[in-house]
Design a protein around this motif. Structure first.
Motif, PDB file in Angstrom:
ATOM      1  N   UNK A 190     -22.781  24.986   5.375  1.00  0.00           N
ATOM      2  CA  UNK A 190     -22.832  24.906   7.040  1.00  0.00           C
ATOM      3  C   UNK A 190     -22.473  26.321   7.663  1.00  0.00           C
ATOM      4  N   UNK A 191     -21.840  27.166   7.099  1.00  0.00           N
ATOM      5  CA  UNK A 191     -21.676  28.491   7.516  1.00  0.00           C
ATOM      6  C   UNK A 191     -23.134  29.323   7.736  1.00  0.00           C
ATOM      7  N   UNK A 192     -24.154  28.951   7.121  1.00  0.00           N
ATOM      8  CA  UNK A 192     -25.203  29.601   7.191  1.00  0.00           C
ATOM      9  C   UNK A 192     -26.514  28.737   7.778  1.00  0.00           C
ATOM     10  N   UNK A 193     -26.048  27.760   8.611  1.00  0.00           N
ATOM     11  CA  UNK A 193     -26.949  27.136   9.652  1.00  0.00           C
ATOM     12  C   UNK A 193     -27.463  27.809  10.700  1.00  0.00           C
ATOM     13  N   UNK A 194     -28.513  27.822  11.331  1.00  0.00           N
ATOM     14  CA  UNK A 194     -28.931  28.239  12.441  1.00  0.00           C
ATOM     15  C   UNK A 194     -29.981  27.493  13.155  1.00  0.00           C
ATOM     16  N   UNK A 195     -30.025  27.409  14.398  1.00  0.00           N
ATOM     17  CA  UNK A 195     -31.095  26.640  14.850  1.00  0.00           C
ATOM     18  C   UNK A 195     -32.504  26.888  14.631  1.00  0.00           C
ATOM     19  N   UNK A 196     -32.785  27.944  14.221  1.00  0.00           N
ATOM     20  CA  UNK A 196     -34.220  28.432  13.810  1.00  0.00           C
ATOM     21  C   UNK A 196     -34.325  27.567  12.281  1.00  0.00           C
ATOM     22  N   UNK A 197     -33.444  27.708  11.510  1.00  0.00           N
ATOM     23  CA  UNK A 197     -33.597  26.982  10.302  1.00  0.00           C
ATOM     24  C   UNK A 197     -33.861  25.462  10.195  1.00  0.00           C
ATOM     25  N   UNK A 198     -32.969  25.043  11.207  1.00  0.00           N
ATOM     26  CA  UNK A 198     -32.832  23.592  11.392  1.00  0.00           C
ATOM     27  C   UNK A 198     -34.279  23.146  11.931  1.00  0.00           C
ATOM     28  N   UNK A 199     -34.865  23.842  12.935  1.00  0.00           N
ATOM     29  CA  UNK A 199     -36.082  23.599  13.691  1.00  0.00           C
ATOM     30  C   UNK A 199     -37.100  23.693  12.798  1.00  0.00           C
ATOM     31  N   UNK A 200     -37.110  24.839  11.925  1.00  0.00           N
ATOM     32  CA  UNK A 200     -38.335  25.054  10.859  1.00  0.00           C
ATOM     33  C   UNK A 200     -38.451  23.669   9.804  1.00  0.00           C
ATOM     34  N   UNK A 245     -36.848  25.908  20.635  1.00  0.00           N
ATOM     35  CA  UNK A 245     -36.757  25.483  22.069  1.00  0.00           C
ATOM     36  C   UNK A 245     -36.765  24.168  22.238  1.00  0.00           C
ATOM     37  N   UNK A 246     -37.512  23.239  21.226  1.00  0.00           N
ATOM     38  CA  UNK A 246     -37.494  21.703  21.356  1.00  0.00           C
ATOM     39  C   UNK A 246     -36.075  21.249  20.944  1.00  0.00           C
ATOM     40  N   UNK A 247     -35.547  21.930  20.149  1.00  0.00           N
ATOM     41  CA  UNK A 247     -34.213  21.734  19.544  1.00  0.00           C
ATOM     42  C   UNK A 247     -33.015  21.893  20.408  1.00  0.00           C
ATOM     43  N   UNK A 248     -33.414  22.790  21.549  1.00  0.00           N
ATOM     44  CA  UNK A 248     -32.378  22.678  22.531  1.00  0.00           C
ATOM     45  C   UNK A 248     -32.597  21.700  23.788  1.00  0.00           C
ATOM     46  N   UNK A 249     -33.717  21.048  23.378  1.00  0.00           N
ATOM     47  CA  UNK A 249     -34.093  19.932  24.579  1.00  0.00           C
ATOM     48  C   UNK A 249     -33.099  18.919  24.388  1.00  0.00           C
ATOM     49  N   UNK A 250     -32.428  18.692  22.812  1.00  0.00           N
ATOM     50  CA  UNK A 250     -31.847  17.652  22.641  1.00  0.00           C
ATOM     51  C   UNK A 250     -30.333  17.910  22.046  1.00  0.00           C
ATOM     52  N   UNK A 251     -30.125  19.272  21.852  1.00  0.00           N
ATOM     53  CA  UNK A 251     -28.724  19.622  21.564  1.00  0.00           C
ATOM     54  C   UNK A 251     -28.543  20.788  22.472  1.00  0.00           C
ATOM     55  N   UNK A 252     -27.114  20.917  22.756  1.00  0.00           N
ATOM     56  CA  UNK A 252     -26.823  21.697  24.073  1.00  0.00           C
ATOM     57  C   UNK A 252     -26.924  23.352  23.060  1.00  0.00           C
ATOM     58  N   UNK A 253     -26.187  23.403  22.127  1.00  0.00           N
ATOM     59  CA  UNK A 253     -26.287  24.441  21.340  1.00  0.00           C
ATOM     60  C   UNK A 253     -25.990  24.410  19.889  1.00  0.00           C
ATOM     61  N   UNK A 254     -25.828  25.324  19.165  1.00  0.00           N
ATOM     62  CA  UNK A 254     -25.845  25.063  17.753  1.00  0.00           C
ATOM     63  C   UNK A 254     -24.279  24.249  17.281  1.00  0.00           C
ATOM     64  N   UNK A 255     -23.147  24.770  17.954  1.00  0.00           N
ATOM     65  CA  UNK A 255     -22.019  23.971  17.661  1.00  0.00           C
ATOM     66  C   UNK A 255     -22.159  22.406  17.943  1.00  0.00           C
ATOM     67  N   UNK A 256     -23.005  22.018  18.788  1.00  0.00           N
ATOM     68  CA  UNK A 256     -23.291  20.554  18.944  1.00  0.00           C
ATOM     69  C   UNK A 256     -24.121  19.984  17.996  1.00  0.00           C
ATOM     70  N   UNK A 257     -24.993  20.626  17.353  1.00  0.00           N
ATOM     71  CA  UNK A 257     -25.868  20.098  16.241  1.00  0.00           C
ATOM     72  C   UNK A 257     -25.151  20.154  15.090  1.00  0.00           C
TER      73      UNK A 257
END
Length: 232
Positions: free
Chosen positions: A30-40, A47-59
């Motif tokens: 979990x310490x290595x999670x990034x929005x880009x990795x999740x979106x990929x 940018x699509x991920x940010x339409x549904x989650x406010x930021x990385x901590x939210x996700x």
């Protein structure tokens, strides 16, 4: 698009991103999670991920909740071992410690990290999407799961001990707060390697400190009614 269709679409997108986040956490931690990795992983853009989650901590918070399913399922099993509120509460602590010390970084994200918003709102939103997580959960235990503030949910359950003559009303919030601080201190100690504790030693010490703190507040004539096995 109707509100109902929007809700369905939003729930579908949530699931795409959360399942992708779970995959990334399982592979990299979990310490290595990034929005880009999740979106990929989900097959979408950041940018699509940010339409549904406010930021990385939210996700991360919602993804981490997916790892608590076994704890939630086991909680009623542990609590059934108790014959009164204090015993049930102590067995609930045993269950929580076993699972939280097994995955300290996951539980730290849920119960300790700054989320930048109200955790209660996050959890309500989570269970609107994942309603099946509450299926079969006894009504008396739902407050322990639905109330994110750990001390508050602990106090909510242990309140019944006042009616049983085992605690005074003035001590309910105190014992809930102090036991939470014990857990936070021990899990931080373990994660940061500040003491040479094994996971099992950390669990047993936490449960011992929780037990001693609550027993100190129980009237002497009632203490013989508390019989629990907190050993692993």
């Amino acid at each position: 698009m109707s509100n109902n269709r929007k809700d369905i679409q939003r729930a579908r997108m949530w699931r795409y991103f959360l399942e992708a986040a779970v995959d990334v956490i399982e592979k990299e931690g979990i310490r290595n999670v990034t929005i880009r990795k999740i979106a990929d992983q989900a097959g979408f853009t950041s940018s699509t991920a940010y339409n549904y989650f406010r930021d990385l901590s939210h996700l991360k918070f919602f993804a981490a909740m997916r790892f608590t399913t076994d704890y939630i399922e086991d909680l009623p099993v542990y609590m059934r071992k108790g014959a009164n509120t204090i015993e049930k509460w102590l067995y609930a602590w045993k269950c929580f410690c076993i699972y939280s010390f097994e995955q300290p970084e996951i539980y730290s994200v849920i119960f300790m990290e700054d989320l930048g918003s109200t955790p209660e709102d996050f959890l309500d939103e989570y269970y609107r999407i994942y309603k099946e997580d509450l299926i079969g959960l006894p009504e008396a235990i739902k407050p322990l799961v639905m109330e994110h503030s750990f001390a508050k949910r602990s106090a909510t359950y242990i309140q019944s001990a006042v009616d049983e003559g085992m605690l005074e009303q003035k001590d309910v919030d105190f014992v809930a707060d102090i036991t939470l601080m014990i857990w936070k201190g021990m899990i931080n100690t373990l994660m940061n390697k500040r003491r040479d504790f094994t996971k099992e030693e950390a669990i047993e010490k936490t449960l011992l400190y929780v037990y001693k703190n609550v027993m100190y507040l129980i009237p002497p004539e009632k203490q013989s009614e508390i019989n629990v096995n907190l050993k692993l």
